[in-house]
Design an enzyme around this catalytic site. Sequence first.
Site, short mmCIF file in Angstrom:
data_model
loop_
_atom_site.label_atom_id
_atom_site.label_comp_id
_atom_site.label_asym_id
_atom_site.label_seq_id
_atom_site.Cartn_x
_atom_site.Cartn_y
_atom_site.Cartn_z
N HIS A 185 -9.21 2.73 -1.82
CA HIS A 185 -7.65 2.27 -1.50
C HIS A 185 -7.35 1.34 -2.76
O HIS A 185 -6.98 0.26 -2.53
CB HIS A 185 -7.73 1.71 -0.21
CG HIS A 185 -6.42 1.32 0.26
ND1 HIS A 185 -5.23 1.83 -0.12
CD2 HIS A 185 -5.85 0.08 0.90
CE1 HIS A 185 -4.27 1.26 0.37
NE2 HIS A 185 -4.92 0.08 1.08
N CYS A 203 0.83 -1.11 0.07
CA CYS A 203 0.20 -0.19 0.09
C CYS A 203 1.02 1.23 0.05
O CYS A 203 0.26 2.30 -0.37
CB CYS A 203 -0.81 -0.11 1.25
SG CYS A 203 -2.12 -1.54 1.18
#
Length: 419
Positions: free
Chosen positions: A361, A91
């Site tokens: 996300h 991420c």
Amino acid sequence: MRDVYVLATSCTAFGKRPGDSFKDLTREAYTAVLADAGLENGDVIEQAWFGNCGMGTFGQRNIRGQVCFTPLVREGLFPERVPMINVEGGCATASMAFHGAWKDVASGDMEASLAIGVEKTFVQGDPGRTLEIFEGGIDQLDPEEWHAYYKARGAEAGKPFDPNGAGGTVFMDTYAMQAAWHIKTYGTTQEQIAIAASKNHWHGSMNPKAQYRFEVSVEEALNDREVSWPITRSMAAPVGDGAAAAILVSGDFLARQPAEVRARALKVRASVLTGGKYRDPAEPGLSRVAAQKAYAKSGLSPSDVNLVELHDATSFCEIFQLEMLGFAEDGKGGDLVESGATRLGGRLPVNLSGGLVSKGHPVGATGLSMIHELGLQLRGEAGERQTDSPRIAMAENGGGVIGFDEAACSVILLEAPEA
């Protein structure tokens, strides 16, 4: 080291976009960042950093950026023979791309460098392929190591670890165990986590590029479907697609640009990366180390920061990261959120984009989407979610999982254009 400036940023709308390919998302983010910079093409770009996590699941395991940029090179929008470095860090991928471009310019090697993150995590009708993308964020070579770690930590937290349990993923379980430990140790409440979630859904409702553009009350967040106690669906980031980009330049390059371009440039006060480890739950995380390094490099302190975009893969993360970044004492992050200080209009607005739980996300694009939001805020271009006259902004982004740490963490400090 030379001063580095963010000349321009861009971000696509985040969401489930099955009709758009990696090349489509690349084009959208890249042409938008050119437009934001006032450039017809990318001839000034000397190097590029392409961030992506999941393209291998779709069959493109190598040269991902080169493949996605081939049509743009052919059309004269991106210069020929420019090197492109492919980046992956879970991420934190897009933040690593930003850091690479920052180093290009800060070192004096380049005058202009591009950072771009592109991701598709939604695979229509095939959730197994989505899971495959995320599974790359934890050790698959020796999984017994983290099984043993989580079983021990789960027992300490009063939340047993069951990798075969129904409901969430191992990643949601790790966040949930950390939250349970925090609740047991400091008295943090599930309601405080819900307050953070509700606040960010409110912020996201004002963001036209957010994946979720609806409000969620505190009660609704508490009563939503449980993912892994104390985390409910409203407190967790969704699966989605998107891309974001930034062009970083030197002061000399900036001085040659038109006044209207110079007036929007953001100064990079610090860009720092740290690495994770298996740590004791009472030991500070890697984001504290990153933040302390960023403060030292910039000469700034937490009291200088006016707004924050941070990695809330779950809403508990906001509480924890406020402590790690120096905005609250250990164990007091929930109190800070509950006080209203982190809302739009509060003294330290956090995740005005909606954060990961509302904005979305798409992992390889997330870090640069944070830079885009901070750019809008620092330039006074954020519309109805605009905060008052911010000068210094922070982005914190973590990626991958090693025990209770992320595998990597980025902290970036940006300064608003001079008035």
